[in-house]
Structures are given as structure tokens and as C-alpha cells.
Design an enzyme around this catalytic site. Structure first.
Site, PDB file in Angstrom:
ATOM      1  N   ASP A  51      40.250  44.669  35.823  1.00 50.10           N
ATOM      2  CA  ASP A  51      40.269  45.897  34.964  1.00 50.10           C
ATOM      3  C   ASP A  51      40.209  47.029  36.174  1.00 50.10           C
ATOM      4  O   ASP A  51      39.403  46.977  36.921  1.00 50.10           O
ATOM      5  CB  ASP A  51      39.437  45.968  33.746  1.00 50.10           C
ATOM      6  CG  ASP A  51      39.407  44.989  32.935  1.00 50.10           C
ATOM      7  OD1 ASP A  51      40.781  44.621  32.567  1.00 50.10           O
ATOM      8  OD2 ASP A  51      38.660  44.745  32.044  1.00 50.10           O
TER       9      ASP A  51
HETATM   10  N1  URA Z   1      37.110  40.063  32.189  1.00 49.79           N
HETATM   11  C1  URA Z   1      37.167  41.326  31.915  1.00 49.79           C
HETATM   12  O1  URA Z   1      36.745  41.924  30.842  1.00 49.79           O
HETATM   13  N2  URA Z   1      37.696  42.288  33.055  1.00 49.79           N
HETATM   14  C2  URA Z   1      37.791  41.972  33.989  1.00 49.79           C
HETATM   15  O2  URA Z   1      38.167  42.651  34.932  1.00 49.79           O
HETATM   16  C3  URA Z   1      38.074  40.522  34.435  1.00 49.79           C
HETATM   17  C4  URA Z   1      37.222  39.620  33.551  1.00 49.79           C
END
Ligand code: URA
Length: 237
Positions: A105
Site C-alpha cells: 500500500d
Molecule cells: N496488507 C496490507 O493491508 N497492506 C499492505 O501493504 C500489505 C499487506
């Protein structure tokens, strides 16, 4: 007999000597030699493993693919283009086909493999290989012991999304580590929301054998070592 091998300009561009136009100029200027003989045609066919190819007497080391470990900072998207700065903006490399292997993310930090090895990336991301990904998680509210069994059982969200079992280890009052074998959208954040808590900070520290190099500050990157590449390739065997 048909001509074999790779175009000289393609080899030089793929080996970090600049764009196709840059390397054509080097070739025109007579700065490139094959087995000691100056060559002036960009489309000359070469055999990088067998011939001694040099630019200004510097040997050309041909690597088909390139592999980098980035410590992703928050604020960058894991894509090759799109709204806002991308993780590729953090790399100063001449290779054109690099892409992030998997997604973190925008606000997630930590280990991201960036490569132009499509076949290897495809295997690493294939669900059937269950490649482990480990994260450090900081939570809004204290960690509760019951999370361990809850996450270990896997979870089904209200929209029908199924998250496979994940392993949790508490590290501090409001922090834990989690090991996943898949990588669905917002997976960790959604699992903790379903458990009544909230992720306030997330950092990936491992993917398979590849451990985040703690000497890399957020935004820094380095090439993978031969051993690290071999560990990832072991999947393909
Ligand atoms: N899970 C999430 O919620 N975000 C990420 O970036 C990776 C795994």
C-alpha cells in the site's frame, strides 16, 4: 548460415551504458571493441558469453535480468506509473523494464523487490507457491492473545473475500509480526479491522528468503546478492 546472437546496441543498453541512442553514439565514435577490433555498426550480432566486448576498454558484463531490494518509504505507489510518485522514481538505473514484484500500500514501508525478470516475478506471485511474506505491524489498541487463533484459522470477510491462515507473534503491547502466504488487497489492514483493531503502521521485512537489509534507510535500495537471487530462483526448480 543465419546470423546468431544479440544486437550490439541492445547488449550495451541492457548492460547499463545508456539508452539505445546513447550507445549508438558510442559505437559510431569507435569506442566499442569486439575481441580487440573496433566495431561501428549498432546492429552487429554479438555473443556476450563468448566474445570480449569493451567500451573505452571497460569490459561489458552482460546480465539478462536485474534485481534490486528497495526499502519502500511511505508515500510511493507500487506501480510503474499512476497517480503520484511511484517506487520506480526512487531508482536511478538505466534498465527500462523494471517493475515492482507485488504491491505494498502507499502508506506501507519496507521490502520491495524490483526487477525486470518477468518469469521469476510471476512465480513469486503465483498463489500456488505460498511464498511467505512477513510484516511488522503496529496497532491502535493493545494486541489480544485471541488474535493468534483467529488469524490462524483464516478469515472470511462480509464481502466473501477469504483470507488464508496467517501466523501472528506479539512483539510489544501494541505490536506484532505477521506471516502471510498470499497478498490480497489491504489484507493485513482488513484482517485487523475485522478483529476490532486497526493497523497504524505496516512494514514488510521478508519475502521468502529475502530479508530487508536494515542498513537501507527508507527510500534507499541495493542490488540483490547472487545468493539472494539463487534463493528466489530455487522456486523455479
Ligand atoms: N496488507 C496490507 O493491508 N497492506 C499492505 O501493504 C500489505 C499487506
Amino acid at each position: 548460415m543465419a546470423e546468431q546472437g544479440m544486437r550490439l546496441d541492445k547488449l550495451l543498453a541492457a548492460s547499463g551504458f545508456g539508452s539505445r541512442n546513447d550507445v549508438k553514439k558510442l559505437i559510431r565514435q569507435g569506442r566499442v571493441t569486439i575481441d580487440g577490433v573496433s566495431v561501428r555498426s549498432a546492429d552487429a550480432k554479438v555473443q556476450p558469453a563468448e566474445q570480449d566486448i569493451r567500451v573505452d576498454d571497460e569490459p561489458v558484463v552482460y546480465e539478462k535480468y536485474h534485481y534490486f531490494m528497495l526499502n519502500k518509504p511511505a508515500g510511493y505507489i507500487s506501480a510503474t506509473s499512476g497517480g503520484g510518485p511511484t517506487v520506480l522514481d526512487l531508482l536511478d538505473e538505466p534498465f527500462r523494464d523494471l517493475f515492482p514484484c507485488g504491491r505494498l500500500d502507499k502508506d506501507t514501508e519496507g521490502l520491495l523487490l524490483i526487477t525486470d525478470d518477468g518469469p521469476l516475478a510471476h512465480e513469486l506471485l503465483a498463489p500456488r507457491h505460498h511464498v511467505e511474506k512477513e510484516y511488522e505491524v503496529e496497532l491502535r489498541d493493545p494486541f489480544r492473545a485471541e488474535y493468534v487463533d483467529l488469524f490462524a484459522a483464516g478469515m472470511t470477510m462480509a464481502d466473501g473475500t477469504v483470507f488464508q491462515p496467517a501466523r501472528l507473534t506479539q512483539t510489544e503491547e501494541k505490536a506484532c509480526r505477521i506471516i502471510l502466504q498470499e497478498g490480497k488487497f489491504h489484507e493485513i489492514k482488513r484482517m485487523f479491522l475485522a478483529a476490532g483493531n486497526e493497523v497504524v503502521y505496516l512494514r514488510r521485512i521478508r519475502m521468502k528468503n529475502l530479508v530487508l537489509d536494515e542498513t537501507l534507510a527508507p527510500g534507499e535500495y541495493r542490488k540483490l546478492t547472487d545468493e539472494e537471487i539463487a534463493g528466489l530462483r530455487a522456486l523455479l526448480r
